[in-house]
Design a protein around this motif. Structure first.
Motif, PDB file in Angstrom:
ATOM      1  N   LYS A  54     -13.292 -26.883   0.769  1.00 60.58           N
ATOM      2  CA  LYS A  54     -14.465 -27.635   0.325  1.00 60.58           C
ATOM      3  C   LYS A  54     -14.233 -29.147   0.406  1.00 60.58           C
ATOM      4  N   LEU A  55     -13.029 -29.575   0.080  1.00 60.36           N
ATOM      5  CA  LEU A  55     -12.721 -31.006   0.099  1.00 60.36           C
ATOM      6  C   LEU A  55     -12.296 -31.482   1.487  1.00 60.36           C
ATOM      7  N   ASN A  56     -12.209 -30.510   2.435  1.00 55.47           N
ATOM      8  CA  ASN A  56     -11.851 -30.819   3.822  1.00 55.47           C
ATOM      9  C   ASN A  56     -10.499 -31.515   3.920  1.00 55.47           C
ATOM     10  N   VAL A  57      -9.543 -31.006   3.106  1.00 62.64           N
ATOM     11  CA  VAL A  57      -8.178 -31.543   3.143  1.00 62.64           C
ATOM     12  C   VAL A  57      -7.376 -30.660   4.088  1.00 62.64           C
ATOM     13  N   LYS A  58      -7.303 -31.037   5.344  1.00 63.06           N
ATOM     14  CA  LYS A  58      -6.708 -30.151   6.351  1.00 63.06           C
ATOM     15  C   LYS A  58      -5.554 -30.787   7.109  1.00 63.06           C
ATOM     16  N   LYS A  59      -5.176 -32.015   6.697  1.00 59.92           N
ATOM     17  CA  LYS A  59      -4.035 -32.635   7.371  1.00 59.92           C
ATOM     18  C   LYS A  59      -2.759 -31.893   7.020  1.00 59.92           C
ATOM     19  N   GLU A  60      -1.914 -31.679   7.999  1.00 55.69           N
ATOM     20  CA  GLU A  60      -0.702 -30.873   7.781  1.00 55.69           C
ATOM     21  C   GLU A  60       0.240 -31.509   6.770  1.00 55.69           C
ATOM     22  N   ASP A  61       0.346 -32.842   6.786  1.00 58.79           N
ATOM     23  CA  ASP A  61       1.282 -33.543   5.893  1.00 58.79           C
ATOM     24  C   ASP A  61       0.582 -34.115   4.669  1.00 58.79           C
ATOM     25  N   PHE A  62      -0.662 -33.742   4.448  1.00 63.61           N
ATOM     26  CA  PHE A  62      -1.417 -34.285   3.310  1.00 63.61           C
ATOM     27  C   PHE A  62      -2.052 -33.127   2.560  1.00 63.61           C
ATOM     28  N   LYS A  63      -1.391 -32.677   1.485  1.00 67.89           N
ATOM     29  CA  LYS A  63      -1.809 -31.478   0.772  1.00 67.89           C
ATOM     30  C   LYS A  63      -2.855 -31.817  -0.298  1.00 67.89           C
ATOM     31  N   LEU A  64      -3.397 -30.748  -0.899  1.00 64.35           N
ATOM     32  CA  LEU A  64      -4.433 -30.923  -1.916  1.00 64.35           C
ATOM     33  C   LEU A  64      -3.931 -31.774  -3.077  1.00 64.35           C
ATOM     34  N   VAL A  65      -2.701 -31.519  -3.533  1.00 63.03           N
ATOM     35  CA  VAL A  65      -2.158 -32.286  -4.662  1.00 63.03           C
ATOM     36  C   VAL A  65      -2.062 -33.770  -4.298  1.00 63.03           C
ATOM     37  N   ASP A  66      -1.610 -34.035  -3.055  1.00 70.05           N
ATOM     38  CA  ASP A  66      -1.510 -35.437  -2.620  1.00 70.05           C
ATOM     39  C   ASP A  66      -2.888 -36.099  -2.632  1.00 70.05           C
ATOM     40  N   TYR A  67      -3.888 -35.347  -2.177  1.00 69.67           N
ATOM     41  CA  TYR A  67      -5.244 -35.885  -2.146  1.00 69.67           C
ATOM     42  C   TYR A  67      -5.736 -36.227  -3.555  1.00 69.67           C
TER      43      TYR A  67
END
Length: 525
Positions: A500-513
């Motif tokens: 839903k938040l479109n957090v799909k970068k391999e080195d950028f996880k949900l917690v980081d976001y």
């Protein structure tokens, strides 16, 4: 009421018959085991009828007792107790050299710990299970280990790799006719994998095979329906995501028919999906009805979680008392041995040798008296340690109640962090080395409504709560305990939040976001 009457009638008949047997409580244990799947409440009454101390009443069968306690906690959705009882089951299974139960407890501990974080400690339990089952020459147990390896891939979202481990062995699982649960669980995982892979054809194919086991006599209706309702709810989630509201409603109704078999996680998903369904229809009245149902569920879970934590604390104290009794017995036996040996030496030397030898014996006796004083001093320290542990648990319960009454989010979050640090710090001082009481106390359910809703209105309340705990730095297992839900449910919601938040970068996880995007929120709250 009739079930209760039948239980007491059966209990009376067991007592009458047991007058001719050696141990009535071992019969209670067998009766609890035989009724575990179909009548868990009656099974619980049998287990509760076995008095303490267990060492005296069911010696040699304590591992089985705690294993049944763990299974019972699973059937009755007491998630906070499962880990605790499996730890005790493993401890006594190793002591009793019951490798079958040691393997079973290790499998469950792996399952509960791996979904927290992929660490060597959790995988070590799977390795230990394989070692125990190999010692026991337990073919079924080794099959459990094999299926857990496929589960690891499913959990890591390697759905194709998970299927690659399951599908070549599907005929083997099907050939185990005396226990079709292995085939059922393989089909369950395969259906989940194809659902997540959006392969509707294969999903329907393997779900149809799954349904053929509904009347299999080797699988209890409870176990079948527990897995079936999860698959039905997965379909609801898929239909809602595709805006197929009619199909979603039909699947919700079918899942509702199995409401009695839902665990707490399934119930939460069930209410949440109805809320999403009526939100799509803009039916505020029905949406609010299910919001109230979800709120009522959470309130009940808080109470159940607190009760479970108290039960764990009581069990922990009970085992501490058992340790004190065993220690006292060892000290008493050691003192008797020292006394008898000393007496024998004194007697022999007094008769056989002269004054000089007698003087040497008196010196030796004085030395042993010092050793005795040292042992006595260590015993006093042990009693103080047990007393301190009892006081610590009482203070800990008070601190939990105080934290739950704090209204300021920052203060509450800080207190929770401090409490966890205190528990981990104190455990190294108060607990025996090597014992793990990860789930000793963890029963707070904090209502969290924050500014995230302004930036991400697409998240529902339960997903906002997950984001809150992730932002605070808690792991999936800890979040599952706070919300009294399974880690599988937390992981599933976390996956949906990421999409839903479109957090799909391999080195950028949900917690980081969350940390990066809402770092100012922590100070503004």
């Amino acid at each position: 009421m009739s079930n209760l009457f039948r239980f007491f009638f059966f209990l009376l008949s067991v007592q009458c018959y047991a007058q001719k047997t050696d141990n009535i409580y071992l019969r209670y244990l067998d009766s609890a085991s035989n009724r575990m799947d179909n009548y868990p409440r009656i099974s619980e009454k049998f287990l509760d009828s076995i008095p303490k101390p267990l060492e005296e009443n069911i010696k040699g069968q304590i591992a089985k007792y705690y294993h049944l306690k763990a299974v019972l906690s699973s059937h009755l959705n007491r998630q906070a107790e499962i880990y605790h009882y499996n730890i005790l089951s493993l401890k006594y299974a190793e002591k009793e050299e019951n490798y079958e139960l040691a393997g079973a407890a290790s499998i469950e501990l792996f399952y509960n710990l791996y979904i927290v974080k992929k660490e060597t400690s959790s995988l070590n339990y799977l390795k230990k299970a394989e070692e125990f089952y190999t010692k026991d020459k337990n073919k079924d147990g080794l099959t459990d280990v094999m299926q857990m390896k496929a589960y690891i891939e499913l959990y890591n979202k390697n759905y194709k790799k998970s299927n690659d481990l399951i599908l070549p062995k599907l005929d083997y699982y099907s050939s185990i006719k005396d226990d079709s649960f292995y085939y059922l669980y393989a089909l369950f995982m395969t259906t989940l994998n194809f659902s997540y892979l959006d392969d509707d054809i294969n999903r329907d194919k393997y779900y149809a095979l799954f349904k053929t086991l509904e009347n299999d006599t080797t699988i209890s209706p409870l176990l079948f329906n527990i897995h079936d309702v999860t698959l039905k709810l997965i379909m609801v989630e898929k239909f809602l995501g595709e805006k197929k509201l009619d199909a979603a409603l039909l699947s919700l109704k079918k899942a509702g028919e199995l409401h009695a078999y839902m665990n707490n996680s399934d119930k939460e998903n069930y209410y949440t999906y109805y809320i999403d369904y009526y939100k799509e229809l803009k039916d505020a009245k029905n949406e609010n009805n299910y919001i109230d149902s979800l709120k009522y569920l959470h309130e009940n879970l808080v109470k159940e979680n607190i009760d479970a934590s108290f039960n764990i604390s009581e069990s922990f104290l009970e085992n501490s008392k058992i340790l004190e009794v065993e220690t006292n017995k060892n000290i008493l036996n050691r003192n008797w041995i020292i006394f008898l040996i000393s007496l024998l030496i004194v007697t022999i030397i007094f008769v056989a040798i002269k004054y000089k030898s007698l003087k040497r014996i008196l010196s030796d006796f004085t030395k042993r008296r010092k050793e005795y004083s040292l042992i006595e001093n260590n015993h006093d320290k042990l009693k103080l340690k047990v007393k301190g542990l009892e006081n610590y648990i009482v203070d800990l319960k008070k601190e939990i109640k105080n934290i739950s009454s704090i209204t300021n989010i920052d203060d509450q979050r800080s207190k929770i962090k401090d409490l966890h640090k205190e528990i981990h710090h104190s455990s190294s001082v108060l607990l025996e080395k090597g014992e793990d009481h990860l789930d000793l106390i963890n029963n707070l359910n904090v209502e969290f409504f924050n500014k995230m809703s302004l930036k991400h209105p697409e998240l529902n309340p339960s997903e906002v709560i997950i984001c809150y705990y992730l932002f605070m730095g808690f792991k999936n297992k800890e979040i599952g305990v706070f919300l009294n839900t399974s880690v599988r449910s937390v992981e599933s919601k976390r996956y949906r939040i990421t999409n839903k938040l479109n957090v799909k970068k391999e080195d950028f996880k949900l917690v980081d976001y969350l940390i990066e995007s809402f770092k100012d929120t922590a100070t503004s709250n």
